[in-house]
Design a protein around this motif. Structure first.
Motif, short mmCIF file in Angstrom:
data_model
loop_
_atom_site.label_atom_id
_atom_site.label_comp_id
_atom_site.label_asym_id
_atom_site.label_seq_id
_atom_site.Cartn_x
_atom_site.Cartn_y
_atom_site.Cartn_z
N THR A 222 0.86 -1.17 0.00
CA THR A 222 0.00 0.00 0.00
C THR A 222 0.90 1.22 0.00
O THR A 222 1.80 1.34 0.83
N ARG A 223 0.65 2.12 -0.94
CA ARG A 223 1.41 3.37 -1.02
C ARG A 223 0.45 4.52 -0.76
O ARG A 223 -0.68 4.50 -1.24
N ALA A 224 0.95 5.52 -0.05
CA ALA A 224 0.16 6.72 0.22
C ALA A 224 0.94 7.93 -0.28
O ALA A 224 2.16 8.00 -0.12
N ALA A 225 0.22 8.86 -0.88
CA ALA A 225 0.79 10.13 -1.31
C ALA A 225 -0.05 11.23 -0.68
O ALA A 225 -1.28 11.16 -0.69
N ALA B 126 4.49 14.34 0.27
CA ALA B 126 5.19 13.25 0.95
C ALA B 126 4.62 11.92 0.49
O ALA B 126 3.51 11.86 -0.06
N HIS B 127 5.40 10.88 0.72
CA HIS B 127 4.99 9.52 0.38
C HIS B 127 5.23 8.60 1.56
O HIS B 127 6.17 8.81 2.34
N GLY B 128 4.40 7.60 1.69
CA GLY B 128 4.55 6.59 2.73
C GLY B 128 4.11 5.25 2.16
O GLY B 128 3.46 5.20 1.12
N ALA C 289 -0.14 6.85 8.32
CA ALA C 289 0.66 7.30 9.46
C ALA C 289 2.07 7.69 9.01
O ALA C 289 2.61 8.71 9.44
N ARG C 290 2.62 6.90 8.12
CA ARG C 290 3.97 7.19 7.63
C ARG C 290 4.02 8.44 6.76
O ARG C 290 4.95 9.23 6.83
N VAL C 291 3.01 8.63 5.92
CA VAL C 291 3.00 9.81 5.06
C VAL C 291 2.75 11.07 5.89
O VAL C 291 3.34 12.12 5.62
N LEU C 292 1.91 11.00 6.90
CA LEU C 292 1.68 12.16 7.76
C LEU C 292 2.91 12.49 8.59
O LEU C 292 3.22 13.66 8.83
N ASN C 293 3.64 11.46 9.00
CA ASN C 293 4.90 11.68 9.71
C ASN C 293 5.90 12.40 8.80
O ASN C 293 6.60 13.32 9.23
#
Length: 82
Positions: free
Chosen positions: A20-23, A36-38, A59-63
């Motif tokens: 799963t990738r988040a932008a 950012a990307h997570g 959580a990782r992208v918001l970090n």
């Protein structure tokens, strides 16, 4: 309490197999855009729960956005002190 300004954060997800990738995109009132990307990868023994991958990637992208905001604020403070 009065609201002075509001920020909007857009988060999009892409899911392929176990990944799963988040932008994320944050637009600030001064015109700055922070991106950012997570990501999250499901362990082979974990159950297939799409929501959990999204939560971890988010959580990782918001970090990452938080770190970008800290850097921006630090640079702005340094510029004022110079």
């Amino acid at each position: 309490m009065q609201t002075i300004v509001g920020w909007h954060i857009e988060v999009e997800f892409e899911e392929v197999d176990k990944k799963t990738r988040a932008a994320a995109l944050l637009r600030l009132p001064d015109g700055t855009e922070l991106r950012a990307h997570g990501h999250a990868t499901r362990h082979p023994s974990d159950p297939d729960q799409q929501r959990v991958g999204e939560e971890l990637a988010a959580a990782r992208v918001l970090n990452a956005l938080a770190r970008g905001l800290m850097e921006k604020a630090g640079a702005e403070l340094a510029a004022v002190k110079a």
